[in-house]
Design a protein around this motif. Structure first.
Motif, PDB file in Angstrom:
ATOM      1  N   THR A  42       0.494   7.395  24.471  1.00  0.00           N
ATOM      2  CA  THR A  42       0.510   8.588  23.492  1.00  0.00           C
ATOM      3  C   THR A  42       0.374   6.860  21.976  1.00  0.00           C
ATOM      4  O   THR A  42       1.229   6.199  21.894  1.00  0.00           O
ATOM      5  CB  THR A  42       1.996   9.008  23.231  1.00  0.00           C
ATOM      6  N   ASP A  43      -0.554   7.378  21.152  1.00  0.00           N
ATOM      7  CA  ASP A  43      -0.149   6.742  19.845  1.00  0.00           C
ATOM      8  C   ASP A  43       1.444   6.814  19.000  1.00  0.00           C
ATOM      9  O   ASP A  43       1.767   7.649  19.351  1.00  0.00           O
ATOM     10  CB  ASP A  43      -1.090   7.636  18.891  1.00  0.00           C
ATOM     11  N   LEU A  44       1.993   5.561  18.880  1.00  0.00           N
ATOM     12  CA  LEU A  44       2.996   5.214  18.546  1.00  0.00           C
ATOM     13  C   LEU A  44       2.790   5.696  16.952  1.00  0.00           C
ATOM     14  O   LEU A  44       4.299   6.920  16.719  1.00  0.00           O
ATOM     15  CB  LEU A  44       3.368   3.651  17.938  1.00  0.00           C
ATOM     16  N   ARG A  45       1.619   6.205  16.379  1.00  0.00           N
ATOM     17  CA  ARG A  45       2.424   7.165  15.141  1.00  0.00           C
ATOM     18  C   ARG A  45       2.412   8.518  15.382  1.00  0.00           C
ATOM     19  O   ARG A  45       3.396   9.254  14.949  1.00  0.00           O
ATOM     20  CB  ARG A  45       1.383   7.131  13.689  1.00  0.00           C
ATOM     21  N   GLU A  46       2.272   8.878  16.375  1.00  0.00           N
ATOM     22  CA  GLU A  46       2.006  10.272  16.710  1.00  0.00           C
ATOM     23  C   GLU A  46       3.469  10.830  17.447  1.00  0.00           C
ATOM     24  O   GLU A  46       4.122  11.779  17.306  1.00  0.00           O
ATOM     25  CB  GLU A  46       0.753  11.349  17.486  1.00  0.00           C
ATOM     26  N   ALA A  47       3.746   9.593  18.429  1.00  0.00           N
ATOM     27  CA  ALA A  47       4.966   9.433  19.199  1.00  0.00           C
ATOM     28  C   ALA A  47       6.412   9.622  18.121  1.00  0.00           C
ATOM     29  O   ALA A  47       7.368  10.785  18.005  1.00  0.00           O
ATOM     30  CB  ALA A  47       5.568   8.471  19.672  1.00  0.00           C
ATOM     31  N   LEU A  48       6.339   9.182  16.575  1.00  0.00           N
ATOM     32  CA  LEU A  48       7.343   9.299  16.005  1.00  0.00           C
ATOM     33  C   LEU A  48       7.338   9.968  15.192  1.00  0.00           C
ATOM     34  O   LEU A  48       8.265  10.761  14.731  1.00  0.00           O
ATOM     35  CB  LEU A  48       7.454   8.255  15.166  1.00  0.00           C
ATOM     36  N   ASN A  49       5.905  10.813  14.848  1.00  0.00           N
ATOM     37  CA  ASN A  49       6.218  12.457  14.519  1.00  0.00           C
ATOM     38  C   ASN A  49       6.904  13.267  15.004  1.00  0.00           C
ATOM     39  O   ASN A  49       7.501  14.248  15.037  1.00  0.00           O
ATOM     40  CB  ASN A  49       4.540  12.537  13.801  1.00  0.00           C
ATOM     41  N   GLU A  50       6.681  13.323  16.771  1.00  0.00           N
ATOM     42  CA  GLU A  50       7.103  14.159  17.549  1.00  0.00           C
ATOM     43  C   GLU A  50       8.767  14.252  17.311  1.00  0.00           C
ATOM     44  O   GLU A  50       9.263  15.043  17.487  1.00  0.00           O
ATOM     45  CB  GLU A  50       6.809  13.856  18.969  1.00  0.00           C
ATOM     46  N   ILE A  51       9.194  12.807  17.998  1.00  0.00           N
ATOM     47  CA  ILE A  51      10.526  12.492  17.682  1.00  0.00           C
ATOM     48  C   ILE A  51      11.449  13.415  16.204  1.00  0.00           C
ATOM     49  O   ILE A  51      12.735  14.186  16.322  1.00  0.00           O
ATOM     50  CB  ILE A  51      10.641  11.343  17.670  1.00  0.00           C
ATOM     51  N   SER A  52      10.810  13.515  15.169  1.00  0.00           N
ATOM     52  CA  SER A  52      10.775  13.585  13.500  1.00  0.00           C
ATOM     53  C   SER A  52      11.037  14.898  13.998  1.00  0.00           C
ATOM     54  O   SER A  52      12.116  15.676  12.920  1.00  0.00           O
ATOM     55  CB  SER A  52       9.830  12.885  12.905  1.00  0.00           C
ATOM     56  N   LEU A  53       9.901  15.849  14.701  1.00  0.00           N
ATOM     57  CA  LEU A  53       9.716  16.692  14.024  1.00  0.00           C
ATOM     58  C   LEU A  53      11.134  17.947  15.487  1.00  0.00           C
ATOM     59  O   LEU A  53      11.776  18.869  15.113  1.00  0.00           O
ATOM     60  CB  LEU A  53       8.533  17.885  14.872  1.00  0.00           C
ATOM     61  N   GLN A  54      11.264  16.904  16.335  1.00  0.00           N
ATOM     62  CA  GLN A  54      12.050  17.460  17.147  1.00  0.00           C
ATOM     63  C   GLN A  54      13.381  17.868  16.708  1.00  0.00           C
ATOM     64  O   GLN A  54      14.197  17.983  16.733  1.00  0.00           O
ATOM     65  CB  GLN A  54      11.825  16.847  18.914  1.00  0.00           C
ATOM     66  N   THR A  55      13.781  16.589  16.489  1.00  0.00           N
ATOM     67  CA  THR A  55      15.360  16.230  16.044  1.00  0.00           C
ATOM     68  C   THR A  55      15.390  16.828  14.372  1.00  0.00           C
ATOM     69  O   THR A  55      16.905  16.600  14.179  1.00  0.00           O
ATOM     70  CB  THR A  55      15.254  14.951  15.808  1.00  0.00           C
ATOM     71  N   GLY A  56      14.789  16.552  13.196  1.00  0.00           N
ATOM     72  CA  GLY A  56      14.814  17.334  12.252  1.00  0.00           C
ATOM     73  C   GLY A  56      14.823  16.392  10.929  1.00  0.00           C
ATOM     74  O   GLY A  56      15.166  16.015   9.967  1.00  0.00           O
ATOM     75  N   VAL A  57      14.622  14.934  11.767  1.00  0.00           N
ATOM     76  CA  VAL A  57      15.136  13.648  10.917  1.00  0.00           C
ATOM     77  C   VAL A  57      13.796  12.959  10.452  1.00  0.00           C
ATOM     78  O   VAL A  57      13.027  13.186  11.192  1.00  0.00           O
ATOM     79  CB  VAL A  57      16.091  12.810  11.878  1.00  0.00           C
ATOM     80  N   THR A  58      13.321  13.264   9.492  1.00  0.00           N
ATOM     81  CA  THR A  58      12.197  12.960   8.662  1.00  0.00           C
ATOM     82  C   THR A  58      12.598  10.873   8.895  1.00  0.00           C
ATOM     83  O   THR A  58      13.347  10.555   8.498  1.00  0.00           O
ATOM     84  CB  THR A  58      12.562  12.518   7.037  1.00  0.00           C
ATOM     85  N   ILE A  59      11.039  10.658   9.708  1.00  0.00           N
ATOM     86  CA  ILE A  59      10.797   9.162   9.930  1.00  0.00           C
ATOM     87  C   ILE A  59       9.617   8.817   9.203  1.00  0.00           C
ATOM     88  O   ILE A  59       8.763   8.990   9.117  1.00  0.00           O
ATOM     89  CB  ILE A  59      11.034   8.917  11.618  1.00  0.00           C
ATOM     90  N   ILE A  60       9.498   7.775   8.273  1.00  0.00           N
ATOM     91  CA  ILE A  60       8.420   7.397   7.473  1.00  0.00           C
ATOM     92  C   ILE A  60       7.903   6.177   8.066  1.00  0.00           C
ATOM     93  O   ILE A  60       8.597   5.014   8.405  1.00  0.00           O
ATOM     94  CB  ILE A  60       9.378   6.982   6.517  1.00  0.00           C
ATOM     95  N   ALA A  61       6.870   5.852   8.250  1.00  0.00           N
ATOM     96  CA  ALA A  61       5.230   4.663   8.962  1.00  0.00           C
ATOM     97  C   ALA A  61       4.626   3.943   8.425  1.00  0.00           C
ATOM     98  O   ALA A  61       4.378   4.766   7.805  1.00  0.00           O
ATOM     99  CB  ALA A  61       4.993   5.214  10.631  1.00  0.00           C
ATOM    100  N   ASP A  62       4.947   2.794   8.496  1.00  0.00           N
ATOM    101  CA  ASP A  62       4.046   2.395   6.983  1.00  0.00           C
ATOM    102  C   ASP A  62       3.367   2.382   7.919  1.00  0.00           C
ATOM    103  O   ASP A  62       2.748   2.285   8.831  1.00  0.00           O
ATOM    104  CB  ASP A  62       4.913   0.886   6.149  1.00  0.00           C
TER     105      ASP A  62
END
Length: 396
Positions: A42-62
């Motif tokens: 999985t694309d890493l940026r997409e994986a971070l977005n999935e984790i953010s949606l599941q946990t409700g915590v904002t994750i910003i990737a530069d």
């Protein structure tokens, strides 16, 4: 009436208990949300977005975040999940307020300051250069040093920051010291030949106690002086006995304390001031000449109280002791030996030559031809002296 007061007190205690229990509850830190998700290439940026949606915590990737990830995360705390999917790409994260920022912790990255924490460490026992030399290469980019103030500035992601600080604590420890005991003596070459194997000889059988902790053997076979123990007091005593017989001369037995891996210099000898006249003897200048034994010693403490001892002695003397001038002969050598704590190394084989050409005469009569031999005494003498240097390092 008394019963009412008792009930009132019980109510007050109940309120206080509720207050403290509630306070403890409010003081508890909020638990990390758990991640339950599986990624396959999985694309890493997409994986971070999935984790953010599941946990409700904002994750910003530069802009430095890229790559793919494969992982099966089941009931994994959020920060552990981030470490698992980011470390292979050299990426890092840091929590800022209530959100996370993810990126490459490179000083050239525009978000570097947001990804790292900065601390200043003052060194107490080692230098900046020593720390930089011992830190792993992949961590040195996070560290800057100020040598004149012995300070280190660390700017690194939180995990690397703690790792660097722990390594610095292990490096910045008090350096052990070594006491260097030195004995310098001159023994007549003729006396060495006459005494042969009996010079400076000590022996001990297995199990026999000699001193508090050491036993061994010291002997001279006419060519090589061998010392396998440090029976220091007995050795000095024997040399002093030889000195009384005019077969040896002890110059000094100095001691100096030096830090591990530092160099100590010892000088045993004379400083002579000689007037030197010009060719026409109209002017005279003063020369300061040092002759004797100069010894440079550098100890390095090894495991199991072993000592690597670097020795560089230099022996100098006037060619003519009777009439000292600027003709000085020098012998030098450099060697490295490995010793146990308290053992003694012996440096031998350095020879000093004596040459005497003295004339004692009665004024005027000693210069009259034919009869002058009745009023003067000319003495010529040549001889060699062996310089023996005993060095004993003792860890403090």
């Amino acid at each position: 009436m008394g019963k009412c007061k008792l009930q009132l007190r019980l109510c007050l205690w109940a309120l206080v208990l509720v207050f403290f229990v509630g306070g403890v509850g409010f003081a508890q830190e909020e638990e990390e949300p758990l991640v339950n998700i599986m990624f396959f290439e999985t694309d890493l940026r997409e994986a971070l977005n999935e984790i953010s949606l599941q946990t409700g915590v904002t994750i910003i990737a530069d802009q430095t975040v890229s790559g793919q990830v494969t992982a099966d995360l089941q009931d994994v705390p959020l920060e552990k999940a981030l470490r698992m999917i980011l470390f292979t790409g050299g990426l890092s994260f840091r929590k800022v307020d209530d959100y996370y920022i993810v990126g490459l912790p490179d000083p050239r990255n525009t978000t570097f300051s947001a990804l790292v924490e900065t601390e200043i460490v003052r060194l107490s026992n080692v230098t900046v250069q020593e720390v930089m030399d011992q830190l792993p290469t992949f961590l040195t980019s996070y560290v800057r040093g100020t040598p004149d103030r012995n300070l280190l500035t660390i700017s690194a992601p939180p995990l690397e920051l703690e790792r660097i600080k722990e390594l610095i604590r292990q490096i910045d420890t008090p350096r052990r010291t070594v006491e260097i005991q030195v004995l310098v003596t001159e023994v007549s070459s003729q006396a060495l030949k006459e005494l042969g194997n009996s010079l400076l000889q000590f022996s001990a059988e297995k199990g026999q106690s000699v001193g508090d902790s050491w036993y061994g053997r010291v002997e001279y076979d006419g060519n090589v002086l061998t010392l396998s123990t440090n029976i220091w007091g007995e050795l000095v005593t024997e040399l002093k006995m030889l000195e009384q017989k005019q077969e040896a001369r002890i110059h000094a037995d100095p001691r100096v304390i030096v830090a591990d891996r530092e160099t100590a210099e010892l000088f045993v000898g004379d400083l002579q001031i000689l007037p030197i006249s010009s060719e026409n003897e109209e002017t005279t200048r003063i020369e300061r000449v040092e002759v004797g034994v100069v010894l440079e010693v550098t100890p390095t403490i090894l495991p199991d109280d072993q000592i690597l001892l670097k020795l560089a002695p230099e022996v100098s003397h006037f060619v003519s002791e009777a009439r000292p001038d600027l003709v000085v002969k020098r012998n030098s050598v450099s060697t490295t030996v490995r010793l146990a704590n308290g053992q003694t190394a012996v440096l031998a084989g350095m020879t000093m030559q004596d040459f005497y050409d003295l004339s004692r005469k009665v004024p005027i009569l000693g210069d009259i031809p034919i009869i002058r031999w009745l009023f003067r005494n000319d003495v010529k003498r040549e001889g060699d002296r062996e310089v023996l240097i005993f060095v004993t390092p003792v860890i403090q």
